[in-house]
Design a protein around this motif. Sequence first.
Motif, PDB file in Angstrom:
ATOM      1  N   ALA A 186      -7.716   0.889   1.130  1.00  0.00           N
ATOM      2  CA  ALA A 186      -6.372   0.920   1.711  1.00  0.00           C
ATOM      3  C   ALA A 186      -6.417   0.647   3.206  1.00  0.00           C
ATOM      4  N   ASP A 187      -7.399   1.210   3.903  1.00  0.00           N
ATOM      5  CA  ASP A 187      -7.523   0.976   5.343  1.00  0.00           C
ATOM      6  C   ASP A 187      -7.758  -0.506   5.645  1.00  0.00           C
ATOM      7  N   ALA A 188      -8.575  -1.154   4.816  1.00  0.00           N
ATOM      8  CA  ALA A 188      -8.883  -2.570   5.038  1.00  0.00           C
ATOM      9  C   ALA A 188      -7.677  -3.462   4.748  1.00  0.00           C
ATOM     10  N   ILE A 189      -6.909  -3.101   3.733  1.00  0.00           N
ATOM     11  CA  ILE A 189      -5.767  -3.928   3.327  1.00  0.00           C
ATOM     12  C   ILE A 189      -4.528  -3.640   4.169  1.00  0.00           C
ATOM     13  N   ALA A 190      -4.256  -2.362   4.409  1.00  0.00           N
ATOM     14  CA  ALA A 190      -3.008  -1.956   5.058  1.00  0.00           C
ATOM     15  C   ALA A 190      -2.942  -2.348   6.527  1.00  0.00           C
ATOM     16  N   GLY A 191      -4.085  -2.339   7.201  1.00  0.00           N
ATOM     17  CA  GLY A 191      -4.084  -2.699   8.616  1.00  0.00           C
ATOM     18  C   GLY A 191      -3.268  -1.727   9.449  1.00  0.00           C
ATOM     19  N   ASP A 192      -2.389  -2.269  10.273  1.00  0.00           N
ATOM     20  CA  ASP A 192      -1.582  -1.463  11.186  1.00  0.00           C
ATOM     21  C   ASP A 192      -0.248  -1.141  10.504  1.00  0.00           C
ATOM     22  N   CYS A 193      -0.161   0.039   9.915  1.00  0.00           N
ATOM     23  CA  CYS A 193       1.060   0.405   9.202  1.00  0.00           C
ATOM     24  C   CYS A 193       1.369   1.883   9.438  1.00  0.00           C
ATOM     25  N   SER A 194       2.487   2.321   8.915  1.00  0.00           N
ATOM     26  CA  SER A 194       2.894   3.715   9.084  1.00  0.00           C
ATOM     27  C   SER A 194       2.045   4.633   8.204  1.00  0.00           C
ATOM     28  N   GLU A 195       2.085   5.915   8.499  1.00  0.00           N
ATOM     29  CA  GLU A 195       1.365   6.921   7.703  1.00  0.00           C
ATOM     30  C   GLU A 195       1.840   6.884   6.256  1.00  0.00           C
ATOM     31  N   GLU A 196       3.150   6.739   6.058  1.00  0.00           N
ATOM     32  CA  GLU A 196       3.719   6.715   4.708  1.00  0.00           C
ATOM     33  C   GLU A 196       3.218   5.496   3.935  1.00  0.00           C
ATOM     34  N   GLU A 197       3.168   4.346   4.597  1.00  0.00           N
ATOM     35  CA  GLU A 197       2.671   3.134   3.946  1.00  0.00           C
ATOM     36  C   GLU A 197       1.182   3.258   3.612  1.00  0.00           C
ATOM     37  N   LEU A 198       0.428   3.871   4.515  1.00  0.00           N
ATOM     38  CA  LEU A 198      -0.996   4.070   4.275  1.00  0.00           C
ATOM     39  C   LEU A 198      -1.213   5.025   3.103  1.00  0.00           C
ATOM     40  N   GLU A 199      -0.398   6.076   3.030  1.00  0.00           N
ATOM     41  CA  GLU A 199      -0.469   7.020   1.913  1.00  0.00           C
ATOM     42  C   GLU A 199      -0.234   6.288   0.591  1.00  0.00           C
ATOM     43  N   GLU A 200       0.799   5.468   0.534  1.00  0.00           N
ATOM     44  CA  GLU A 200       1.100   4.697  -0.677  1.00  0.00           C
ATOM     45  C   GLU A 200      -0.031   3.724  -1.002  1.00  0.00           C
ATOM     46  N   ALA A 201      -0.599   3.097   0.015  1.00  0.00           N
ATOM     47  CA  ALA A 201      -1.686   2.137  -0.190  1.00  0.00           C
ATOM     48  C   ALA A 201      -2.931   2.822  -0.741  1.00  0.00           C
TER      49      ALA A 201
END
Length: 135
Positions: A94-109
């Motif tokens: 998720a960290d590699a794909i999500a990049g610079d995103c919100s906490e909520e988006e990272l949680e979903e990823a």
Amino acid sequence: GNSKSKRGGGKALQVLATTSRSDAACSVLNTLFEETVVVPLLSNSASLNKLFADGLYPGSAKNIDAMADTIIHRLGSVGCKTAIRLAERAIATADAIAGDCSEEELEEAQVAALGEILDDLAGDEVTAEKICEVY
């Protein structure tokens, strides 16, 4: 450290090891070591929550409840080593794909990545069973 046995005051070697094979703990390792401990598979979300809270880097998993629920729902029960490995892979993916995103988006990823990893795991098991069939 110093040996606490009655054999004398010599040095003691303490070996901590882990294996994914439960039969090894009851046979080979039991003959090699004075004491072996078999940790049962984790089979509920609460036990996985505790494992993740203690075993993952603080703050790395954004929703350990959802991750624990997903693993238990999909696998039923799981070993500690496998559960940590699955969670760490989901976090890294998720960290590699999500990049610079919100906490909520990272949680979903992270939860989505875990789902995909579990899908792959199930597919790999089916493939391995087909390959290993004896004709």
